[in-house]
Design an enzyme around this catalytic site. Structure first.
Site, PDB file in Angstrom:
ATOM      1  N   ASP A   1       2.075   6.973   0.375  1.00 52.79           N
ATOM      2  CA  ASP A   1       1.064   6.196  -0.456  1.00 52.79           C
ATOM      3  C   ASP A   1       1.052   5.912  -1.844  1.00 52.79           C
ATOM      4  OD1 ASP A   1      -1.772   4.873   0.303  1.00 52.79           O
ATOM      5  OD2 ASP A   1      -2.370   6.005  -1.345  1.00 52.79           O
TER       6      ASP A   1
ATOM      7  N   ARG B   1      -5.403 -18.775  11.534  1.00 49.05           N
ATOM      8  CA  ARG B   1      -3.928 -18.597  11.934  1.00 49.05           C
ATOM      9  C   ARG B   1      -3.700 -18.674  13.239  1.00 49.05           C
ATOM     10  NH1 ARG B   1      -2.698 -12.779   9.860  1.00 49.05           N
ATOM     11  NH2 ARG B   1      -4.160 -12.209  11.655  1.00 49.05           N
TER      12      ARG B   1
ATOM     13  N   ASP C   1      -1.199  -6.651   3.471  1.00 47.07           N
ATOM     14  CA  ASP C   1      -1.130  -5.497   4.554  1.00 47.07           C
ATOM     15  C   ASP C   1      -1.919  -4.251   4.118  1.00 47.07           C
ATOM     16  OD1 ASP C   1       0.173  -4.391   7.108  1.00 47.07           O
ATOM     17  OD2 ASP C   1       0.644  -2.833   5.675  1.00 47.07           O
TER      18      ASP C   1
ATOM     19  N   GLU D   1      -5.897  -7.725   4.935  1.00 50.41           N
ATOM     20  CA  GLU D   1      -5.823  -7.250   6.099  1.00 50.41           C
ATOM     21  C   GLU D   1      -6.922  -6.073   6.062  1.00 50.41           C
ATOM     22  OE1 GLU D   1      -3.974  -4.620   9.891  1.00 50.41           O
ATOM     23  OE2 GLU D   1      -3.509  -4.319   7.626  1.00 50.41           O
TER      24      GLU D   1
ATOM     25  N   ASN E   1       0.963  -1.188  -0.132  1.00 50.67           N
ATOM     26  CA  ASN E   1      -0.100  -0.045   0.063  1.00 50.67           C
ATOM     27  C   ASN E   1       0.904   1.321   0.081  1.00 50.67           C
ATOM     28  OD1 ASN E   1      -2.578   1.779   0.732  1.00 50.67           O
ATOM     29  ND2 ASN E   1      -1.172   1.991   2.262  1.00 50.67           N
TER      30      ASN E   1
END
Ligand code: AAO
Length: 474
Positions: A166, A332, A196, A233, A100
């Site tokens: 970003d 997990r 992520d 995520e 990201n």
């Protein structure tokens, strides 16, 4: 179909947080393979910031400088050796993909792989990325370019997360570079990716990037045509416009509500009966990547509170064992190191190095490593989860601080809060003599012709009981 893992029916991923590649390779061979773990989620393998002035915290690895495989966990040769040795024993590798953003503003210098960079100039020659590869300022609605308002979708996806520069996922060039990184590790034999900060990326950008990825490597034992396994995520606990549902077209999503529900349920067993709450927007089982705690919330980053961690001792064991016995999601489990403050990096001899994991004679870990995955009851329940895969919960029993249920006609699980329990219960299992897994068969259990059995638990540390069809000692 980015939501399917390929590990021969094995059901559990372990996050070996901050472990070195050499230690993970050894752990696959000596422990994870024999105990039938599906995969290891590894710390971000790409070149990262060296935050020496902050004492080399764990979070420096969430600030990429290039996609060279040169990190605190090891170099590319060590990464390759780890992937090969883990694959050879049926344990797959999942890469934590930080795509990201690059480093935080104000940072410049040299990364863990020797690449220079200057975040304020948006200059990352190790990729290379330059000014035009970052989200244009006019697409971010906040006054300072940062994310403050999680109710504003454009702000969450076009502004900077905690000051991290970003990347512009709308750019063909950025999509190309990210997919080249993914394809590089796919070629090396990994199974998939934990992405992520996916919440801060547009689902369409992820779809484009993932569309450029290769099928998994058949030389590494994956079936022809298998797509990489992705979980994203996305912290969705209700109350924000961005939901896990937005990401179902690109894989599974992290289900943070699961961990909260487990913590509440261990506190009050009467709440353990409805873990999957569709009304709260939780991902359905086949879209969920679920966990009791993760590397952020175990230390108060990214949505702490109401979470069980290794620091809760027996209650943590109960929470993880119940989760592994349950039929919800793809699980997990966390494997941690001890810490005194939330920034602290892994055990280290200094200078930003990482110490070897120490394995004690009794199979527990030393040297500052917690190794929750080696806690006896947790390991045994990983084996139980494999044995009962595909069945659903039946014969639910809950009374006070005791709970029990069967998984179809394949397994039966029980736990009690205070170490002692004796009751005849319906197990749903065929008649016979079963090895109780937590006691490594010291407890032999007789299931009667009508499916009932005397369920006894006398164990202060691990008040858990599990039997399954075809499960011997391990
Ligand atoms: C470091 C420094 C910063 C510095 C920055 C740049 O700590 O001070 O500004 O460098 O120089 C990790 C660390 C960060 C670290 C970063 C980079 O946690 O401290 O910054 O590396 O080194 C949001 C994101 C989520 C993210 C989470 C931490 O949505 O993606 O923040 N997690 C991942 C990783 C994480 C990593 C990064 C992303 C960055 O797992 O390890 O950061 O690569 C709400 C929102 C969530 C939001 C949280 C926290 O959550 O919904 O989306 O997560 O706030 O801001 C209740 C609510 C829950 C709410 C929560 C708030 O639980 O129900 O929704 O409260 O706590």
């Amino acid at each position: 179909a980015y939501d399917t893992p390929y590990c021969d029916g094995r059901q559990t991923i372990v996050h070996l947080f901050e472990w070195k590649w050499t230690d993970i390779a050894a752990e696959c061979e000596r422990f994870l393979g024999p105990n039938e773990f599906c995969a290891v989620q590894v710390s971000p393998p790409m070149e990262h910031l060296l935050a020496s002035s902050s004492g080399y915290p764990w979070w420096q690895r969430y600030q990429p400088i290039s996609y060279k495989l040169e990190s605190r966990s090891g170099n590319e040769a060590e990464f390759i050796d780890m992937v090969n040795r883990c694959n050879a024993v049926g344990v797959r590798i999942i890469v934590d993909a930080v795509v990201n953003h690059m480093t935080g503003i104000g940072q410049s210098g040299t990364g863990s792989g020797g690449s220079s960079f200057n975040a304020d100039n948006r200059d990352f020659p190790g990729v290379p990325y330059g000014y035009n590869d970052f989200t244009p300022r006019d697409q971010c609605p906040s006054s300072d370019g940062q994310i403050h308002d999680y109710s504003n979708v454009n702000e969450v996806r076009n502004c900077m997360l905690v000051g991290l520069t970003d990347l512009y996922g709308g750019s063909d060039y950025v999509r190309q570079k990210v997919s080249e990184y993914f394809n590089h590790v796919i070629d090396l034999g990994v199974m998939g990716f934990r992405v992520d900060a996916s919440k801060h990326m547009w689902p369409g950008d992820l779809e484009a990037i993932q569309g450029l990825t290769k099928d998994l490597n058949t030389d590494a034992g994956f079936p022809a045509g298998a797509r990489p396994f992705f979980y994203h995520e996305v912290i969705d606990q209700g109350g924000e416009p961005i939901t896990v549902q937005d990401y179902f077209s690109v894989g599974r999503t992290t289900e943070f509500r699961f961990g909260k529900k487990i913590a509440w349920g261990v506190n009050d067993f009467s709440q353990l009966g409805n873990i999957y709450d569709a009304g709260w927007g939780m991902a359905p089982s086949d879209k969920a990547l679920n966990f009791v705690d993760n590397h952020d919330n175990q230390r108060g980053h990214g949505g702490g509170g109401d979470i069980l961690t290794f620091q809760n001792g027996k209650d943590y064991t109960l929470g993880v064992c119940f989760s592994l016995a349950h039929d919800y999601g793809f699980m997990r489990i966390m494997s941690s190191y001890y810490f005194d403050n939330s920034d602290q990096g892994p055990p280290s001899g200094g200078g930003g190095s990482t110490s070897d994991v120490v394995i004690n004679d009794d199979g527990t870990c030393g040297g500052g490593w917690v190794c929750e995955h080696r806690w006896n009851a947790i390991t045994q329940m990983v084996r139980f989860r494999n044995a009962v895969a595909g069945t659903s919960i039946e014969n639910w029993y809950q009374e006070g601080d005791n709970v029990a249920f069967s998984r179809g006609n394949k397994g039966f699980f029980a736990m009690t809060k205070y170490g002692s329990f004796d009751k005849t219960l319906q197990t749903g299992l065929p008649a016979g003599t079963y090895c109780e897994l937590i006691s490594h068969c010291a407890n032999q259990v007789t299931v009667n012709a009508d499916g009932t059995a005397m369920v006894s638990i006398h164990n202060e540390q691990e008040p858990v009981f599990a039997i399954c069809v075809g499960c011997g000692d391990g």
